[in-house]
Each structure stands twice: as C-alpha cells, then as structure tokens.
Design a protein around this motif. Structure first.
Motif, PDB file in Angstrom:
ATOM      1  N   MET A   1       6.981 -40.066  54.017  1.00  0.00           N
ATOM      2  CA  MET A   1       5.648 -39.056  54.211  1.00  0.00           C
ATOM      3  C   MET A   1       4.862 -39.223  52.742  1.00  0.00           C
ATOM      4  O   MET A   1       5.155 -38.754  51.679  1.00  0.00           O
ATOM      5  CB  MET A   1       6.354 -37.322  54.342  1.00  0.00           C
ATOM      6  CG  MET A   1       5.355 -36.980  54.593  1.00  0.00           C
ATOM      7  SD  MET A   1       6.094 -34.846  54.823  1.00  0.00           S
ATOM      8  CE  MET A   1       5.847 -34.371  56.359  1.00  0.00           C
ATOM      9  N   PRO A   2       3.201 -39.061  53.069  1.00  0.00           N
ATOM     10  CA  PRO A   2       2.619 -38.833  51.657  1.00  0.00           C
ATOM     11  C   PRO A   2       3.237 -37.307  51.307  1.00  0.00           C
ATOM     12  O   PRO A   2       2.425 -36.551  51.932  1.00  0.00           O
ATOM     13  CB  PRO A   2       1.124 -39.331  52.025  1.00  0.00           C
ATOM     14  CG  PRO A   2       1.090 -39.328  53.893  1.00  0.00           C
ATOM     15  CD  PRO A   2       2.916 -39.906  54.220  1.00  0.00           C
ATOM     16  N   ILE A   3       2.503 -37.577  49.930  1.00  0.00           N
ATOM     17  CA  ILE A   3       2.577 -36.038  49.265  1.00  0.00           C
ATOM     18  C   ILE A   3       1.196 -35.327  49.171  1.00  0.00           C
ATOM     19  O   ILE A   3      -0.382 -36.355  48.754  1.00  0.00           O
ATOM     20  CB  ILE A   3       2.623 -35.967  47.902  1.00  0.00           C
ATOM     21  CG1 ILE A   3       4.421 -36.968  47.767  1.00  0.00           C
ATOM     22  CG2 ILE A   3       2.993 -34.335  47.066  1.00  0.00           C
ATOM     23  CD1 ILE A   3       5.170 -36.737  46.655  1.00  0.00           C
ATOM     24  N   ASN A   4       0.357 -34.382  49.828  1.00  0.00           N
ATOM     25  CA  ASN A   4      -0.562 -33.680  49.396  1.00  0.00           C
ATOM     26  C   ASN A   4      -0.657 -33.204  48.305  1.00  0.00           C
ATOM     27  O   ASN A   4      -0.377 -31.974  47.660  1.00  0.00           O
ATOM     28  CB  ASN A   4      -0.811 -32.431  50.140  1.00  0.00           C
ATOM     29  CG  ASN A   4      -1.710 -31.624  50.508  1.00  0.00           C
ATOM     30  OD1 ASN A   4      -2.371 -31.703  49.021  1.00  0.00           O
ATOM     31  ND2 ASN A   4      -2.247 -31.457  51.635  1.00  0.00           N
ATOM     32  N   TRP A   5      -1.188 -34.246  47.173  1.00  0.00           N
ATOM     33  CA  TRP A   5      -1.432 -33.404  45.837  1.00  0.00           C
ATOM     34  C   TRP A   5      -2.106 -32.046  45.464  1.00  0.00           C
ATOM     35  O   TRP A   5      -2.001 -32.079  44.880  1.00  0.00           O
ATOM     36  CB  TRP A   5      -1.792 -34.625  44.766  1.00  0.00           C
ATOM     37  CG  TRP A   5      -1.017 -36.061  44.826  1.00  0.00           C
ATOM     38  CD1 TRP A   5      -0.767 -36.738  45.281  1.00  0.00           C
ATOM     39  CD2 TRP A   5       0.425 -35.843  44.388  1.00  0.00           C
ATOM     40  NE1 TRP A   5      -0.171 -38.019  45.265  1.00  0.00           N
ATOM     41  CE2 TRP A   5       1.241 -36.852  44.325  1.00  0.00           C
ATOM     42  CE3 TRP A   5       1.408 -34.548  43.523  1.00  0.00           C
ATOM     43  CZ2 TRP A   5       2.080 -37.378  44.120  1.00  0.00           C
ATOM     44  CZ3 TRP A   5       2.345 -35.326  42.979  1.00  0.00           C
ATOM     45  CH2 TRP A   5       2.499 -36.815  42.869  1.00  0.00           C
ATOM     46  N   ASP A   6      -3.083 -32.305  46.200  1.00  0.00           N
ATOM     47  CA  ASP A   6      -3.606 -30.666  45.776  1.00  0.00           C
ATOM     48  C   ASP A   6      -2.855 -29.575  46.498  1.00  0.00           C
ATOM     49  O   ASP A   6      -2.748 -28.516  45.594  1.00  0.00           O
ATOM     50  CB  ASP A   6      -5.314 -30.560  47.064  1.00  0.00           C
ATOM     51  CG  ASP A   6      -5.883 -31.753  46.434  1.00  0.00           C
ATOM     52  OD1 ASP A   6      -6.173 -31.747  45.600  1.00  0.00           O
ATOM     53  OD2 ASP A   6      -6.981 -32.067  47.591  1.00  0.00           O
ATOM     54  N   PHE A   8       0.480 -29.486  46.316  1.00  0.00           N
ATOM     55  CA  PHE A   8       1.296 -29.676  45.562  1.00  0.00           C
ATOM     56  C   PHE A   8       1.379 -28.958  44.016  1.00  0.00           C
ATOM     57  O   PHE A   8       1.675 -28.198  43.894  1.00  0.00           O
ATOM     58  CB  PHE A   8       1.961 -30.862  45.104  1.00  0.00           C
ATOM     59  CG  PHE A   8       2.645 -30.944  44.078  1.00  0.00           C
ATOM     60  CD1 PHE A   8       4.113 -30.836  44.609  1.00  0.00           C
ATOM     61  CD2 PHE A   8       2.824 -31.334  42.691  1.00  0.00           C
ATOM     62  CE1 PHE A   8       5.090 -30.959  43.187  1.00  0.00           C
ATOM     63  CE2 PHE A   8       3.311 -31.874  41.827  1.00  0.00           C
ATOM     64  CZ  PHE A   8       4.987 -31.652  42.344  1.00  0.00           C
ATOM     65  N   GLN A   9      -0.109 -28.886  44.086  1.00  0.00           N
ATOM     66  CA  GLN A   9      -0.271 -28.332  42.510  1.00  0.00           C
ATOM     67  C   GLN A   9      -0.554 -27.136  42.569  1.00  0.00           C
ATOM     68  O   GLN A   9      -1.006 -26.328  41.744  1.00  0.00           O
ATOM     69  CB  GLN A   9      -2.188 -29.008  42.299  1.00  0.00           C
ATOM     70  CG  GLN A   9      -2.311 -28.849  40.436  1.00  0.00           C
ATOM     71  CD  GLN A   9      -1.528 -29.336  39.799  1.00  0.00           C
ATOM     72  OE1 GLN A   9      -1.359 -30.126  40.051  1.00  0.00           O
ATOM     73  NE2 GLN A   9      -1.537 -28.471  38.560  1.00  0.00           N
ATOM     74  N   ASN A  10      -1.428 -26.834  43.784  1.00  0.00           N
ATOM     75  CA  ASN A  10      -1.394 -25.459  44.089  1.00  0.00           C
ATOM     76  C   ASN A  10       0.123 -24.771  44.063  1.00  0.00           C
ATOM     77  O   ASN A  10      -0.076 -23.304  43.357  1.00  0.00           O
ATOM     78  CB  ASN A  10      -2.196 -24.691  45.390  1.00  0.00           C
ATOM     79  CG  ASN A  10      -4.167 -25.133  45.866  1.00  0.00           C
ATOM     80  OD1 ASN A  10      -3.969 -24.969  44.327  1.00  0.00           O
ATOM     81  ND2 ASN A  10      -4.426 -26.214  46.434  1.00  0.00           N
ATOM     82  N   ASP A  11       0.706 -24.677  44.514  1.00  0.00           N
ATOM     83  CA  ASP A  11       2.447 -24.915  44.601  1.00  0.00           C
ATOM     84  C   ASP A  11       2.885 -24.829  43.407  1.00  0.00           C
ATOM     85  O   ASP A  11       2.866 -23.175  42.985  1.00  0.00           O
ATOM     86  CB  ASP A  11       3.267 -25.041  45.239  1.00  0.00           C
ATOM     87  CG  ASP A  11       2.120 -25.496  46.361  1.00  0.00           C
ATOM     88  OD1 ASP A  11       1.978 -24.359  47.025  1.00  0.00           O
ATOM     89  OD2 ASP A  11       3.639 -26.617  47.695  1.00  0.00           O
ATOM     90  N   ILE A  12       2.447 -25.686  42.397  1.00  0.00           N
ATOM     91  CA  ILE A  12       3.040 -25.722  41.051  1.00  0.00           C
ATOM     92  C   ILE A  12       2.258 -24.509  39.947  1.00  0.00           C
ATOM     93  O   ILE A  12       3.254 -23.819  39.464  1.00  0.00           O
ATOM     94  CB  ILE A  12       2.493 -26.602  40.357  1.00  0.00           C
ATOM     95  CG1 ILE A  12       3.625 -27.807  40.225  1.00  0.00           C
ATOM     96  CG2 ILE A  12       2.857 -26.875  38.549  1.00  0.00           C
ATOM     97  CD1 ILE A  12       5.175 -27.442  40.673  1.00  0.00           C
ATOM     98  N   ASP A  13       0.715 -23.976  40.386  1.00  0.00           N
ATOM     99  CA  ASP A  13      -0.060 -23.253  40.022  1.00  0.00           C
ATOM    100  C   ASP A  13       0.153 -22.176  40.109  1.00  0.00           C
ATOM    101  O   ASP A  13      -0.055 -20.691  39.600  1.00  0.00           O
ATOM    102  CB  ASP A  13      -1.471 -23.252  39.828  1.00  0.00           C
ATOM    103  CG  ASP A  13      -2.070 -24.753  39.882  1.00  0.00           C
ATOM    104  OD1 ASP A  13      -1.506 -25.442  38.300  1.00  0.00           O
ATOM    105  OD2 ASP A  13      -2.721 -25.049  40.226  1.00  0.00           O
ATOM    106  N   GLY A  14       0.496 -21.696  41.017  1.00  0.00           N
ATOM    107  CA  GLY A  14       1.019 -20.704  41.927  1.00  0.00           C
ATOM    108  C   GLY A  14       2.319 -20.196  40.776  1.00  0.00           C
ATOM    109  O   GLY A  14       2.852 -18.815  40.959  1.00  0.00           O
ATOM    110  N   LEU A  15       3.273 -20.826  41.457  1.00  0.00           N
ATOM    111  CA  LEU A  15       4.564 -21.004  40.014  1.00  0.00           C
ATOM    112  C   LEU A  15       4.536 -20.117  39.123  1.00  0.00           C
ATOM    113  O   LEU A  15       5.511 -19.748  38.155  1.00  0.00           O
ATOM    114  CB  LEU A  15       5.263 -21.877  41.047  1.00  0.00           C
ATOM    115  CG  LEU A  15       6.422 -22.145  42.394  1.00  0.00           C
ATOM    116  CD1 LEU A  15       7.176 -23.059  41.804  1.00  0.00           C
ATOM    117  CD2 LEU A  15       7.484 -21.140  42.613  1.00  0.00           C
TER     118      LEU A  15
END
Length: 94
Positions: A1-6, A8-15
């Motif tokens: 399954m490909p990673i949705n990098w956008d 992923f980055q939004n999740d990291i920013d939120g955390l």
C-alpha cells in the motif's frame, strides 16, 4: 500500500503541535509555581518556550546565593539574552 505523504506530514505536524502545547503548559506551570504569575499569565507574556527558559535562567541568577554586585554583573554579561525578558516583566509591572 503506498503512503500518502501529504497526510503523513500533516499527522506529524499535528502531533508536534500537540506535544509543543503540552510542553508549553508544563513550562508555564513550573514558572508559575515559583512566581506570583499564573499559568495563563506566563503563557501570555512568554509564548515562546525559549523565552520561558531565559526567564528561568534570569530568576536563578536573582534568587541564587551571592551578593548583589555578582548578580548584577551576571545579568549585565548576558543582557542581550535577558533584555526581552526584562522589558516584558517591567511592562507587566508598570
């Protein structure tokens, strides 16, 4: 399954933001426990955690054992670092 990098980055920013907010609250709580300022006042006056750290350093100089001249000399030697903190505190008091 490909990673949705956008996503992923939004999740990291939120955390990261959440972690920063928890840290800011802890910093404010520690400062308010040794001053007359409330947690909210600390957060309002010093929204940047780096400024809270500088405030703690300045408070340590002032409250640590030693004579008045030693304390003044330490503050003067670091005035560029503490200048903004001093202005903020005096603005609150004046």
């Amino acid at each position: 399954m490909p990673i949705n990098w956008d996503k992923f980055q939004n999740d990291i920013d939120g955390l990261a933001d959440e972690a920063g907010e928890r840290t800011d609250a802890k910093l404010a709580s520690r400062i308010s426990s040794v001053t007359r300022l409330t947690d909210d006042e600390v957060k309002k006056l010093f929204p940047d955690p780096a400024d809270v750290k500088k405030l703690a350093e300045l408070m340590e100089i002032v409250k640590k054992a030693g004579d008045r001249n030693e304390k003044i000399n330490k503050i003067v030697a670091n005035i560029e670092e503490f200048g903004g903190i001093v202005v903020t505190l005096l603005g609150k008091l004046a």
